[in-house]
Enzyme design. Structure first.
Site, mmCIF file in Angstrom:
data_model
loop_
_atom_site.group_PDB
_atom_site.id
_atom_site.type_symbol
_atom_site.label_atom_id
_atom_site.label_comp_id
_atom_site.label_asym_id
_atom_site.label_seq_id
_atom_site.Cartn_x
_atom_site.Cartn_y
_atom_site.Cartn_z
ATOM 1 N N LYS A 197 0.861 -1.184 0.000
ATOM 2 C CA LYS A 197 0.000 0.000 0.000
ATOM 3 C C LYS A 197 0.896 1.232 0.000
ATOM 4 O O LYS A 197 1.619 1.497 0.962
ATOM 5 C CB LYS A 197 -0.905 0.007 1.232
ATOM 6 C CG LYS A 197 -1.872 1.198 1.289
ATOM 7 C CD LYS A 197 -2.742 1.106 2.535
ATOM 8 C CE LYS A 197 -3.703 2.277 2.628
ATOM 9 N NZ LYS A 197 -4.543 2.210 3.847
ATOM 10 N N ARG A 207 -10.521 10.765 1.319
ATOM 11 C CA ARG A 207 -10.478 11.569 2.549
ATOM 12 C C ARG A 207 -11.827 12.267 2.784
ATOM 13 O O ARG A 207 -12.275 12.393 3.916
ATOM 14 C CB ARG A 207 -9.346 12.590 2.460
ATOM 15 C CG ARG A 207 -7.978 11.969 2.158
ATOM 16 C CD ARG A 207 -7.303 11.395 3.383
ATOM 17 N NE ARG A 207 -6.224 10.477 3.041
ATOM 18 C CZ ARG A 207 -5.000 10.840 2.693
ATOM 19 N NH1 ARG A 207 -4.682 12.118 2.631
ATOM 20 N NH2 ARG A 207 -4.079 9.923 2.422
ATOM 21 N N ARG A 218 1.151 9.982 5.941
ATOM 22 C CA ARG A 218 1.354 8.586 6.346
ATOM 23 C C ARG A 218 2.623 8.002 5.752
ATOM 24 O O ARG A 218 2.738 6.782 5.596
ATOM 25 C CB ARG A 218 0.134 7.756 5.941
ATOM 26 C CG ARG A 218 -1.154 8.224 6.607
ATOM 27 C CD ARG A 218 -2.330 7.329 6.262
ATOM 28 N NE ARG A 218 -3.509 7.717 7.037
ATOM 29 C CZ ARG A 218 -4.690 8.019 6.515
ATOM 30 N NH1 ARG A 218 -4.869 7.976 5.200
ATOM 31 N NH2 ARG A 218 -5.707 8.364 7.284
ATOM 32 N N GLU A 234 7.504 -6.740 1.501
ATOM 33 C CA GLU A 234 6.270 -6.639 2.287
ATOM 34 C C GLU A 234 5.313 -7.785 1.954
ATOM 35 O O GLU A 234 4.673 -8.367 2.845
ATOM 36 C CB GLU A 234 5.585 -5.300 2.016
ATOM 37 C CG GLU A 234 6.293 -4.084 2.579
ATOM 38 C CD GLU A 234 5.918 -3.809 4.035
ATOM 39 O OE1 GLU A 234 5.310 -4.699 4.678
ATOM 40 O OE2 GLU A 234 6.233 -2.709 4.516
ATOM 41 N N LYS A 249 -2.107 -1.512 -3.757
ATOM 42 C CA LYS A 249 -2.938 -0.310 -3.752
ATOM 43 C C LYS A 249 -2.030 0.910 -3.860
ATOM 44 O O LYS A 249 -1.057 1.004 -3.103
ATOM 45 C CB LYS A 249 -3.752 -0.269 -2.446
ATOM 46 C CG LYS A 249 -4.669 0.927 -2.289
ATOM 47 C CD LYS A 249 -5.383 0.884 -0.932
ATOM 48 C CE LYS A 249 -6.298 2.092 -0.776
ATOM 49 N NZ LYS A 249 -6.972 2.114 0.543
ATOM 50 N N SER A 275 -9.777 5.877 -5.013
ATOM 51 C CA SER A 275 -10.730 6.956 -5.270
ATOM 52 C C SER A 275 -10.280 7.911 -6.367
ATOM 53 O O SER A 275 -11.076 8.305 -7.225
ATOM 54 C CB SER A 275 -11.001 7.720 -3.984
ATOM 55 O OG SER A 275 -9.802 8.266 -3.452
ATOM 56 N N TYR A 314 -15.091 1.369 -6.991
ATOM 57 C CA TYR A 314 -16.374 2.021 -6.727
ATOM 58 C C TYR A 314 -17.345 1.831 -7.888
ATOM 59 O O TYR A 314 -18.539 2.086 -7.734
ATOM 60 C CB TYR A 314 -16.141 3.512 -6.447
ATOM 61 C CG TYR A 314 -15.184 3.714 -5.299
ATOM 62 C CD1 TYR A 314 -15.609 3.566 -3.985
ATOM 63 C CD2 TYR A 314 -13.840 4.006 -5.524
ATOM 64 C CE1 TYR A 314 -14.726 3.719 -2.925
ATOM 65 C CE2 TYR A 314 -12.950 4.153 -4.475
ATOM 66 C CZ TYR A 314 -13.399 4.007 -3.172
ATOM 67 O OH TYR A 314 -12.514 4.135 -2.137
#
Length: 324
Positions: A197, A207, A218, A234, A249, A275, A314
């Site tokens: 990610k 957000r 982050r 990872e 992602k 998004s 979505y």
């Protein structure tokens, strides 16, 4: 003029031929629908930066889950916005919290026919918007956060989750949550690990969707966009710790990582069309610059072609209905 015996165009001549020899296909069952439930709402609220997407109520999200099931969508991924947020995300581990209630309500509606994958992270529940608890100096405390994830995982497992979307990017989160689930007798609750990610500019509309309270960024726990070897490391770690599915992602900017993951692990590989990826297609289509449906299908097909077994988007219901 001498022509070659092989003419690839022969197999592109008609729609039927093109369909017959297509190497990659999207199926409704490949798609997972992310949804947002706002505990304070009594009616659905449009999300301005995500055309066609809403913050849902507890009752409207159940209807949306039924619609997704009818369209043949493979899974649903609930995110929740609680009324009360605090420093440790207390509502994330409340058995009667909004995400636990959402998970149970959806599961009651769809049974085992639609995979329910609630988000296992604290960012929607904290008043600082980070994915974990903070130290006194404002850093994210990795190991203290693992304890919160473990408790949250057990709550969501007891609520009926099929898989938990472990999205926090804390070191050791998969192994720690797996151990907690097993100890609680939730051995059949699976883990979808957000293994690669990235810290991305494409998360912007999300957000708004979760009323993010994020202060700062982050970058200390999400991956650097420049790094590929790190992503594979990872992925290896999460697979070794017991992940059932690994996720990359965002999607389109990281198809090289999707392809590498699919070659590397003997696990299903998921990808999240985030998004900003979704919104930019919708925005361009609204302006008449592109064919929105064709562009959406092409973007998702590229993820499947790269090696993804499943895609969170979505557009899941719209695409599934169009495919069918």
């Amino acid at each position: 003029m001498s022509f070659p015996a092989h003419r690839p165009r022969r197999l592109r001549r008609t729609p039927g031929l093109r369909r017959l020899v297509a190497e990659t296909r999207l199926h409704p069952a490949d798609l997972v629908l992310p949804v947002f439930v706002n505990e304070d709402l009594t009616a659905r609220r449009p999300i301005s930066s995500l055309p066609g997407v809403h913050q849902e109520t507890l009752s409207s999200v159940v209807d949306l889950a039924a619609e997704a099931l009818d369209a043949g969508v493979g899974g649903i991924m609930p995110f929740a916005i609680p009324t009360v947020r605090d420093a440790v995300g207390s509502q994330a581990t409340a058995p009667d919290g909004v995400l636990a209630r959402t998970t149970a309500a959806i599961k009651d509606k769809v049974g085992d026919d639609l995979v329910v994958i609630p988000d296992l992270c604290l960012d929607e529940f904290t008043d600082h918007g980070h994915c974990g608890v903070l130290t006194d100096d404002g850093a994210v405390d990795n190991d203290a956060t693992l304890e919160r994830y473990a408790a949250m995982g057990v709550v969501l497992g007891n609520a009926g989750a099929d898989l938990l979307g472990a999205s926090g990017m804390m070191d050791g989160q998969i192994g720690h949550v797996r151990a907690a689930l097993d100890e609680a007798g939730l051995k059949d609750t699976g883990l979808l690990a957000y293994a690669a990610k990235y810290s991305s500019a494409f998360y912007g509309p999300f957000r708004e969707a979760v009323d993010s309270q994020l202060q700062g960024d982050r970058r200390t726990y999400q991956q650097n966009s420049a790094n590929a070897v790190e992503a594979l490391h990872e992925i290896d770690l999460d697979a070794a710790e017991g992940a059932d599915i690994v996720m990359v992602k965002p999607g389109l900017p990281y198809l090289d990582i999707v392809a590498a993951a699919a070659e590397r692990v003997a696990l299903p590989v998921a990808v999240y069309q985030v998004s900003g990826e979704y919104a930019q297609i919708k925005a361009a289509a609204e302006r008449g610059w592109i064919d929105g449906d064709a562009a959406m299908d092409e973007a998702l097909l590229s993820m499947k072609r790269a090696g993804a077994s499943m895609i969170a988007t979505y557009a899941a219901v719209d695409v599934a209905q169009r495919i069918r």
